[in-house]
Design a protein around this motif. Sequence first.
Motif, PDB file in Angstrom:
ATOM      1  N   ASN A  97       3.952  -1.127 -11.178  1.00  0.00           N
ATOM      2  CA  ASN A  97       3.780   0.305 -11.430  1.00  0.00           C
ATOM      3  C   ASN A  97       4.070   1.147 -10.196  1.00  0.00           C
ATOM      4  OD1 ASN A  97       2.931  -0.008 -14.146  1.00  0.00           O
ATOM      5  ND2 ASN A  97       0.927  -0.642 -13.409  1.00  0.00           N
ATOM      6  N   ASN A  98       4.184   0.497  -9.034  1.00  0.00           N
ATOM      7  CA  ASN A  98       4.466   1.213  -7.788  1.00  0.00           C
ATOM      8  C   ASN A  98       5.972   1.398  -7.618  1.00  0.00           C
ATOM      9  OD1 ASN A  98       1.741   1.103  -7.363  1.00  0.00           O
ATOM     10  ND2 ASN A  98       1.838  -0.295  -5.626  1.00  0.00           N
ATOM     11  N   LYS A  99       6.336   2.110  -6.559  1.00  0.00           N
ATOM     12  CA  LYS A  99       7.748   2.302  -6.221  1.00  0.00           C
ATOM     13  C   LYS A  99       8.314   0.975  -5.713  1.00  0.00           C
ATOM     14  CE  LYS A  99       7.350   6.939  -6.300  1.00  0.00           C
ATOM     15  NZ  LYS A  99       8.000   7.872  -7.089  1.00  0.00           N
TER      16      LYS A  99
ATOM     17  N   SER B 181       0.827  -1.209   0.000  1.00  0.00           N
ATOM     18  CA  SER B 181       0.000   0.000   0.000  1.00  0.00           C
ATOM     19  C   SER B 181       0.862   1.261   0.000  1.00  0.00           C
ATOM     20  CB  SER B 181      -0.919  -0.014   1.221  1.00  0.00           C
ATOM     21  OG  SER B 181      -1.636   1.185   1.319  1.00  0.00           O
TER      22      SER B 181
ATOM     23  N   GLU C 207       9.211   4.491  -1.897  1.00  0.00           N
ATOM     24  CA  GLU C 207       9.932   3.230  -1.768  1.00  0.00           C
ATOM     25  C   GLU C 207       9.833   2.760  -0.317  1.00  0.00           C
ATOM     26  OE1 GLU C 207      13.909   3.776  -3.198  1.00  0.00           O
ATOM     27  OE2 GLU C 207      13.270   3.668  -5.274  1.00  0.00           O
TER      28      GLU C 207
ATOM     29  N   SER D 172       3.900   1.539  -1.029  1.00  0.00           N
ATOM     30  CA  SER D 172       4.761   1.639  -2.209  1.00  0.00           C
ATOM     31  C   SER D 172       4.092   2.391  -3.355  1.00  0.00           C
ATOM     32  CB  SER D 172       5.204   0.249  -2.672  1.00  0.00           C
ATOM     33  OG  SER D 172       4.126  -0.460  -3.243  1.00  0.00           O
ATOM     34  N   LYS D 173       2.825   2.703  -3.206  1.00  0.00           N
ATOM     35  CA  LYS D 173       2.156   3.530  -4.216  1.00  0.00           C
ATOM     36  C   LYS D 173       2.707   4.947  -4.200  1.00  0.00           C
ATOM     37  CE  LYS D 173      -2.075   0.871  -3.921  1.00  0.00           C
ATOM     38  NZ  LYS D 173      -3.450   0.814  -3.405  1.00  0.00           N
ATOM     39  N   GLN D 174       3.204   5.391  -3.009  1.00  0.00           N
ATOM     40  CA  GLN D 174       3.700   6.755  -2.872  1.00  0.00           C
ATOM     41  C   GLN D 174       5.205   6.843  -2.697  1.00  0.00           C
ATOM     42  OE1 GLN D 174       1.422   6.498   0.343  1.00  0.00           O
ATOM     43  NE2 GLN D 174      -0.493   6.877  -0.709  1.00  0.00           N
TER      44      GLN D 174
ATOM     45  N   ASP E 215       2.950  -4.377  -7.040  1.00  0.00           N
ATOM     46  CA  ASP E 215       2.539  -3.872  -8.350  1.00  0.00           C
ATOM     47  C   ASP E 215       3.762  -3.255  -9.026  1.00  0.00           C
ATOM     48  OD1 ASP E 215       1.507  -2.473 -10.534  1.00  0.00           O
ATOM     49  OD2 ASP E 215      -0.246  -1.759  -9.423  1.00  0.00           O
TER      50      ASP E 215
END
Length: 75
Positions: A55-57, A28, A34, A30-32, A53
Motif C-alpha cells: 500500500n506504500n509508494k 518507513s 518513493e 515509502s509511506k510518503q 507494504d
Amino acid sequence: YINEQGCGITAFKEESDADYTVAMTAVSHSKQSEDVVISEDTDVLILLLNHADSNNKKIYLTSEPKASIKIPPKI
C-alpha cells in the motif's frame, strides 16, 4: 545517518553495516514518497521484500556501478 535536504531529496547514509536500519528507514519513508536504496548487499533486498507494504509508494533497490566497469559512450 546524514540528512541532506535539497531539491526535494532526503539522503540517508548508514556508516556501519546496518542492513536492518537501511531497509526499515526505506520502508518507513515509502509511506510518503518513493525511495531508492543503493546497496550491494542481498540482505537488504531480503529485508525490503519482507517488510515492504504494497500500500506504500515504491522502493527501488540499485547498486553503484563498479569503477572498473567501462560504460561505452552513447553514439
